[in-house]
Design a protein around this motif. Structure first.
Motif, mmCIF file in Angstrom:
data_model
loop_
_atom_site.group_PDB
_atom_site.id
_atom_site.type_symbol
_atom_site.label_atom_id
_atom_site.label_comp_id
_atom_site.label_asym_id
_atom_site.label_seq_id
_atom_site.Cartn_x
_atom_site.Cartn_y
_atom_site.Cartn_z
ATOM 1 N N PRO A 117 0.785 -1.235 0.000
ATOM 2 C CA PRO A 117 0.000 0.000 0.000
ATOM 3 C C PRO A 117 0.818 1.287 0.000
ATOM 4 O O PRO A 117 0.259 2.374 0.153
ATOM 5 N N GLY A 118 2.114 1.188 -0.160
ATOM 6 C CA GLY A 118 2.949 2.377 -0.260
ATOM 7 C C GLY A 118 3.116 3.129 1.036
ATOM 8 O O GLY A 118 3.479 4.307 1.035
ATOM 9 N N LEU A 119 2.866 2.468 2.160
ATOM 10 C CA LEU A 119 2.979 3.089 3.477
ATOM 11 C C LEU A 119 4.160 2.480 4.224
ATOM 12 O O LEU A 119 4.356 1.257 4.198
ATOM 13 N N GLY A 120 4.932 3.316 4.890
ATOM 14 C CA GLY A 120 6.057 2.791 5.647
ATOM 15 C C GLY A 120 6.940 3.913 6.173
ATOM 16 O O GLY A 120 6.492 5.055 6.318
ATOM 17 N N HIS A 121 8.179 3.574 6.446
ATOM 18 C CA HIS A 121 9.130 4.534 7.015
ATOM 19 C C HIS A 121 10.440 4.518 6.230
ATOM 20 O O HIS A 121 10.757 3.537 5.547
ATOM 21 N N VAL A 122 11.172 5.606 6.364
ATOM 22 C CA VAL A 122 12.480 5.729 5.738
ATOM 23 C C VAL A 122 13.540 5.544 6.818
ATOM 24 O O VAL A 122 13.505 6.205 7.850
ATOM 25 N N ARG A 123 14.475 4.635 6.568
ATOM 26 C CA ARG A 123 15.554 4.373 7.515
ATOM 27 C C ARG A 123 16.878 4.811 6.888
ATOM 28 O O ARG A 123 17.179 4.473 5.746
ATOM 29 N N ALA A 124 17.653 5.582 7.640
ATOM 30 C CA ALA A 124 18.969 5.995 7.165
ATOM 31 C C ALA A 124 19.921 4.806 7.165
ATOM 32 O O ALA A 124 19.935 4.011 8.105
ATOM 33 N N GLU A 125 20.720 4.693 6.104
ATOM 34 C CA GLU A 125 21.689 3.608 5.997
ATOM 35 C C GLU A 125 23.016 4.166 5.513
ATOM 36 O O GLU A 125 23.442 3.918 4.392
ATOM 37 N N GLY A 126 23.658 4.947 6.348
ATOM 38 C CA GLY A 126 24.899 5.577 5.950
ATOM 39 C C GLY A 126 24.634 6.971 5.407
ATOM 40 O O GLY A 126 23.494 7.408 5.282
ATOM 41 N N LYS A 127 25.686 7.652 5.069
ATOM 42 C CA LYS A 127 25.583 9.040 4.626
ATOM 43 C C LYS A 127 24.875 9.129 3.281
ATOM 44 O O LYS A 127 25.353 8.607 2.268
ATOM 45 N N GLY A 128 23.710 9.786 3.275
ATOM 46 C CA GLY A 128 22.991 10.042 2.036
ATOM 47 C C GLY A 128 22.363 8.826 1.413
ATOM 48 O O GLY A 128 21.956 8.858 0.241
ATOM 49 N N SER A 129 22.240 7.740 2.158
ATOM 50 C CA SER A 129 21.639 6.516 1.634
ATOM 51 C C SER A 129 20.559 6.049 2.595
ATOM 52 O O SER A 129 20.692 6.189 3.817
ATOM 53 N N TYR A 130 19.487 5.468 2.030
ATOM 54 C CA TYR A 130 18.326 5.131 2.850
ATOM 55 C C TYR A 130 17.767 3.771 2.448
ATOM 56 O O TYR A 130 18.142 3.198 1.425
ATOM 57 N N ALA A 131 16.845 3.280 3.272
ATOM 58 C CA ALA A 131 16.127 2.038 2.978
ATOM 59 C C ALA A 131 14.651 2.261 3.249
ATOM 60 O O ALA A 131 14.274 3.075 4.103
ATOM 61 N N TRP A 132 13.825 1.532 2.533
ATOM 62 C CA TRP A 132 12.376 1.599 2.696
ATOM 63 C C TRP A 132 11.929 0.482 3.619
ATOM 64 O O TRP A 132 12.265 -0.687 3.407
ATOM 65 N N VAL A 133 11.148 0.829 4.658
ATOM 66 C CA VAL A 133 10.632 -0.149 5.612
ATOM 67 C C VAL A 133 9.107 -0.120 5.523
ATOM 68 O O VAL A 133 8.454 0.765 6.088
ATOM 69 N N PRO A 134 8.498 -1.061 4.787
ATOM 70 C CA PRO A 134 7.041 -1.024 4.620
ATOM 71 C C PRO A 134 6.308 -1.389 5.899
ATOM 72 O O PRO A 134 6.847 -2.091 6.770
ATOM 73 N N VAL A 135 5.068 -0.898 6.006
ATOM 74 C CA VAL A 135 4.247 -1.257 7.161
ATOM 75 C C VAL A 135 3.934 -2.746 7.126
ATOM 76 O O VAL A 135 3.949 -3.376 6.076
ATOM 77 N N GLU A 136 3.645 -3.289 8.285
ATOM 78 C CA GLU A 136 3.174 -4.662 8.374
ATOM 79 C C GLU A 136 1.646 -4.668 8.389
ATOM 80 O O GLU A 136 1.019 -3.774 8.963
ATOM 81 N N PHE A 137 1.064 -5.660 7.757
ATOM 82 C CA PHE A 137 -0.391 -5.778 7.766
ATOM 83 C C PHE A 137 -0.865 -5.921 9.211
ATOM 84 O O PHE A 137 -0.328 -6.727 9.970
ATOM 85 N N ALA A 138 -1.856 -5.122 9.564
ATOM 86 C CA ALA A 138 -2.308 -5.122 10.952
ATOM 87 C C ALA A 138 -3.777 -4.752 11.022
ATOM 88 O O ALA A 138 -4.290 -4.032 10.163
ATOM 89 N N PRO A 139 -4.473 -5.217 12.033
ATOM 90 C CA PRO A 139 -5.870 -4.809 12.236
ATOM 91 C C PRO A 139 -5.941 -3.365 12.698
ATOM 92 O O PRO A 139 -4.947 -2.812 13.202
ATOM 93 N N LEU A 140 -7.082 -2.741 12.532
ATOM 94 C CA LEU A 140 -7.277 -1.405 13.049
ATOM 95 C C LEU A 140 -7.387 -1.462 14.573
ATOM 96 O O LEU A 140 -7.904 -2.441 15.117
ATOM 97 N N PRO A 141 -6.928 -0.443 15.264
ATOM 98 C CA PRO A 141 -7.069 -0.432 16.725
ATOM 99 C C PRO A 141 -8.540 -0.375 17.125
ATOM 100 O O PRO A 141 -9.367 0.218 16.417
#
Length: 322
Positions: A295-319
Motif C-alpha cells: 500500500p505504499g505506506l512505511g518509514h524511511v531508515r537511514a543507511e549511511g551518509k545520504g543513503s536510505y532504505a524503505w521499511v514497509p508497514v506490516e499488515f495489521a488490524p485497526l485499533p
C-alpha cells in the motif's frame, strides 16, 4: 503372502499411471480488492491500488549500469523492466472525505484504472468524496477524475491543484513551446481537468496552504513545477504523502541522486528527494508514496551518509475504538 505383496504393488503402479484428479472448484484467477486501511489519530486512511505498470530501467538517470543492475537484483526487481505501482489515498477526517490523487483510469492500458472500484470495495461511494487533492498534474494521477466517456465521476468534489502545475500543464501556450513528444501529456492533463473547470469545481492552492483541517500542502517541486506533498496530522500522529518522490524503490532509496526521465527539473527533483528523505528518516514520520509497492505506506531508515532504505508497514488490524 507373496500374492498379497504382488497385488499391492500392482495397485500402486496402477494408481501411479492413473490421470491426476482435478480440483472440483475451478481456479478463481482474480486478486483481492486493492485497499488497505490504517488509523492516524482520529483520521481513517485508506490506501487504494490503481494497478501497476512496467517501466524501462533505462528511464533512470545518473546511475552506472553495474550499480543499477546490482540494486535491482538485490531487491528481486525485474530488469530491463521494473514493476511500479500506482497508489492513491483516501482520508476520512470525520468532517471531510479527501482523495489524494485519482490514478490513471485506462489512459495507459488495462493494468491500471482501479481506483474507483477499490474505493467502492473499501466501503465508500464516489459521491461521498468532497475534496480531491492532486500531488501533480500527470495523467497517472489525475486521469481517474473522469469515466471512459470523459464525464466527471466525483460530482460533489472540489478538485485542488497546485498553482504552479495548473499554470504549466493546463496552458496551451506552454504546451505549444514544449517538445513535440511531450505535447500529448499536456493534452491529457487538460482533458482530465476540463469537465471540472467547466462546472466551477476546480481550484488551486499554494505550498503551505491548509486544504482541509489536518491536511497541509508541502512544497516538493522538481518532478513537476508544482509537485506537492501533503502533511496529514491528527492527535499528534503524522503521515507525509510524498507523491512521486520515488519511482524505483529498489534504486532511489539507496541512491537518491538517481532521477527519472519524467522529472521536469532533474536537478531540483534530486534536491527535493534528498531533503525529504533526510527529514523523514530523522523524524520517523509515516510516509505514503504513489509509486511505492502497495500500500505504499512505511518509514524511511537511514543507511549511511545520504543513503536510505524503505521499511514497509506490516499488515495489521485497526485499533479498537472506544
Amino acid at each position: 503372502m507373496q500374492l498379497r505383496r504382488s497385488l499391492l504393488a500392482l495397485s500402486a503402479a496402477l494408481l501411479f499411471l492413473a490421470p491426476l484428479a482435478r480440483a472440483e472448484a475451478p481456479q478463481v484467477q482474480t486478486q483481492v480488492p486493492g485497499y488497505y486501511r490504517t488509523q492516524l489519530g482520529d483520521f481513517e486512511v485508506t490506501a487504494l491500488y490503481d494497478g501497476a505498470i512496467e517501466l524501462e530501467t533505462k528511464l533512470l538517470k545518473n546511475a552506472r549500469p553495474q550499480d543499477l543492475n546490482a540494486l535491482l537484483a538485490r531487491m528481486f526487481v525485474g530488469n530491463p523492466k521494473m514493476q511500479t505501482a500506482v497508489n492513491a489515498y483516501l482520508i476520512n477526517t470525520g468532517k471531510n472525505l479527501v482523495l489524494v490523487d485519482t490514478g490513471a483510469a485506462k489512459l495507459f492500458g488495462p493494468s491500471l484504472g482501479n481506483i474507483a472500484a477499490n474505493l467502492k470495495a473499501a466501503g465508500y461511494s464516489l459521491e461521498q468524496v468532497d475534496t480531491v487533492v492532486l500531488t501533480h498534474l500527470h495523467a497517472d494521477h489525475m486521469g481517474g477524475l473522469n469515466d471512459a466517456g470523459g464525464q466527471p465521476i466525483f460530482p460533489k468534489a472540489r478538485i485542488l491543484a497546485a498553482q504552479e502545475d495548473n499554470d504549466f500543464w493546463l496552458s496551451e501556450k506552454v504546451a505549444a513551446a514544449a517538445p513535440e513528444g511531450m505535447q500529448p501529456f499536456f493534452k491529457l492533463s487538460r482533458d482530465s481537468a476540463a469537465p471540472y473547470l467547466a462546472k466551477g469545481q476546480w481550484a488551486t492552492f499554494t505550498a503551505g496552504s491548509e486544504l482541509v483541517p489536518g491536511i497541509q500542502a508541502v512544497k516538493a517541486n522538481g518532478h513537476t513545477p508544482g509537485h506537492t506533498a501533503f502533511a496529514v496530522e491528527s492527535k499528534g500522529q503524522k503521515l507525509l504523502i510524498w507523491g512521486d518522490l520515488v519511482h524505483a524503490h529498489a534504486v532511489q532509496f539507496a541512491k537518491p541522486g538517481v532521477s527519472i526521465e519524467f522529472d521536469v527539473d532533474q536537478k531540483q527533483a534530486i534536491a527535493t528527494r534528498k531533503a525529504i528523505m533526510k527529514e523523514a528518516a530523522a523524524s520517523k514520520v509515516l510516509v505514503g508514496g504513489m509509486h511505492l509497492p502497495f500500500p505504499g505506506l512505511g518509514h524511511v531508515r537511514a543507511e549511511g551518509k545520504g543513503s536510505y532504505a524503505w521499511v514497509p508497514v506490516e499488515f495489521a488490524p485497526l485499533p479498537a475504538r472506544p
